[in-house]
Each structure stands twice: as structure tokens, then as C-alpha cells.
Design an enzyme around this catalytic site. Structure first.
Site, PDB file in Angstrom:
ATOM      1  N   ASP A   8       0.983  -1.219  -0.045  1.00 59.34           N
ATOM      2  CA  ASP A   8       0.085   0.065   0.091  1.00 59.34           C
ATOM      3  C   ASP A   8       1.052   1.191  -0.216  1.00 59.34           C
ATOM      4  O   ASP A   8       1.467   1.575   1.141  1.00 59.34           O
ATOM      5  CB  ASP A   8      -0.703  -0.061   1.147  1.00 59.34           C
ATOM      6  N   GLU A  67      -1.349  -1.311  -5.086  1.00 60.39           N
ATOM      7  CA  GLU A  67      -2.559  -0.468  -5.319  1.00 60.39           C
ATOM      8  C   GLU A  67      -2.196   0.367  -6.373  1.00 60.39           C
ATOM      9  O   GLU A  67      -1.172   0.770  -6.409  1.00 60.39           O
ATOM     10  CB  GLU A  67      -2.924  -0.003  -3.865  1.00 60.39           C
ATOM     11  N   ASP A 139      -2.542   0.785   7.336  1.00 61.35           N
ATOM     12  CA  ASP A 139      -1.653   0.586   6.088  1.00 61.35           C
ATOM     13  C   ASP A 139      -1.249  -0.715   5.828  1.00 61.35           C
ATOM     14  O   ASP A 139      -1.200  -1.154   4.803  1.00 61.35           O
ATOM     15  CB  ASP A 139      -0.447   1.604   6.106  1.00 61.35           C
TER      16      ASP A 139
END
Length: 162
Positions: A8, A67, A139
Site C-alpha cells: 500500500d 495498489e 496501512d
């Protein structure tokens, strides 16, 4: 057996999560955050690259999932996020890992069941899916969710080949 590293990305805080997939079984291997506690962007990117490289060395994943960039309201933030993603991707490619990218909405849909899920919902579902004693940091949970999404997409792809 497949080991997936989920990332992430963020220019100040990059979450990571590592899971092992054996058939349909998922096993938690590790997670955390790469913190870049400096002001200048080049040094932050260097720390992201070094941190991801170290994680790859430690866990020896054979898949890398990250991502995708989303459209941020602030163009400067979007550019910094893109550069953080780039640093992480280069670390993966330099270690000969295939790179897979997933939209945030798809990750939320895959793990929680709705593309509008919030961070708490993601943390809760990651905890349940990986049978963790506590919810991971937000996260890190997002990174684990990205890795889990990769396993779901990969399983669907394999089913279509049969």
C-alpha cells in the site's frame, strides 16, 4: 505454494503485507510499515526502495501486488504517490518479481464485499481472513488486503483456464 507481497504505497508511510497461499489456504507471514521520516522526497523514495528490497530479501515472495494510483484531489499528492509506487515497483522488478496492480475499489470489494469499505472494515476482515489475534495497523491491513485480492483474482483466473 505462492508467497505474495502486497504494498500500500505512500510517500511518508508505505504499508506492506506478506502472505503464503497453499491451495485455498492463506497464511500470514508478516506485515508492517516503511516509515520515511524525512522531508525531502528523493530520500523518502530511497527509503521506500530500500525497505521494499529488504522485505523481498527477508520473505522471498514470488508475486508482488500493489495498489493502483487513484485520482487524488491534490495533484502534488498524486504525483508523490506515483513516485512512491514507482520506487516500490522498481524494487520488485529488480528482484525479478512479476508485478500486479489492483484498484482500491476492487481490493475493498474483494476483501469486504463492498467497494466503499472503510479502513476499519478492511482491518476487521483481514484479521478474520488471516486468523490474526488483533487487527493490523491500517496501512499494513491495506497491504495484506491487496495480497489477498491477488489470491482471489488468481484463483478466478485459474478456474477459467480449466
Amino acid at each position: 505454494m505462492t508467497i505474495i507481497l502486497g504494498i500500500d504505497p505512500g510517500s511518508r508511510l508505505t504499508g506492506y503485507g506478506v502472505i503464503r497461499q497453499t491451495g485455498r489456504q492463506l497464511t500470514y507471514l508478516g506485515s508492517g510499515c516503511i516509515r520515511t521520516a524525512v522531508d525531502d522526497l528523493p530520500t523518502r523514495l530511497k527509503r521506500i526502495y530500500a525497505g521494499v528490497s529488504e522485505i523481498i530479501l527477508q520473505f522471498q515472495p514470488n508475486m508482488f501486488a500493489i495498489e493502483q494510483v487513484f485520482m487524488a484531489r491534490n495533484a502534488d499528492s498524486a504525483l508523490k504517490l506515483g513516485q512512491a509506487r514507482g520506487a516500490a515497483i522498481v524494487a520488485a522488478v529488480n528482484n525479478n518479481l512479476p508485478v500486479f496492480e489492483y484498484a482500491a475499489r476492487l481490493v475493498k470489494q474483494s476483501v469486504v464485499g463492498t467497494g466503499a469499505a472503510d479502513k476499519k472494515q478492511i482491518q476487521h476482515m483481514v484479521k478474520l481472513l488471516l486468523k490474526l489475534p488483533a487487527s493490523p495497523q491500517a496501512d499494513a491491513a491495506d497491504a495484506l488486503a491487496i495480497a489477498i485480492t491477488h489470491t482471489h483474482i488468481n484463483q478466478q483466473y485459474i478456474k477459467t483456464l480449466k
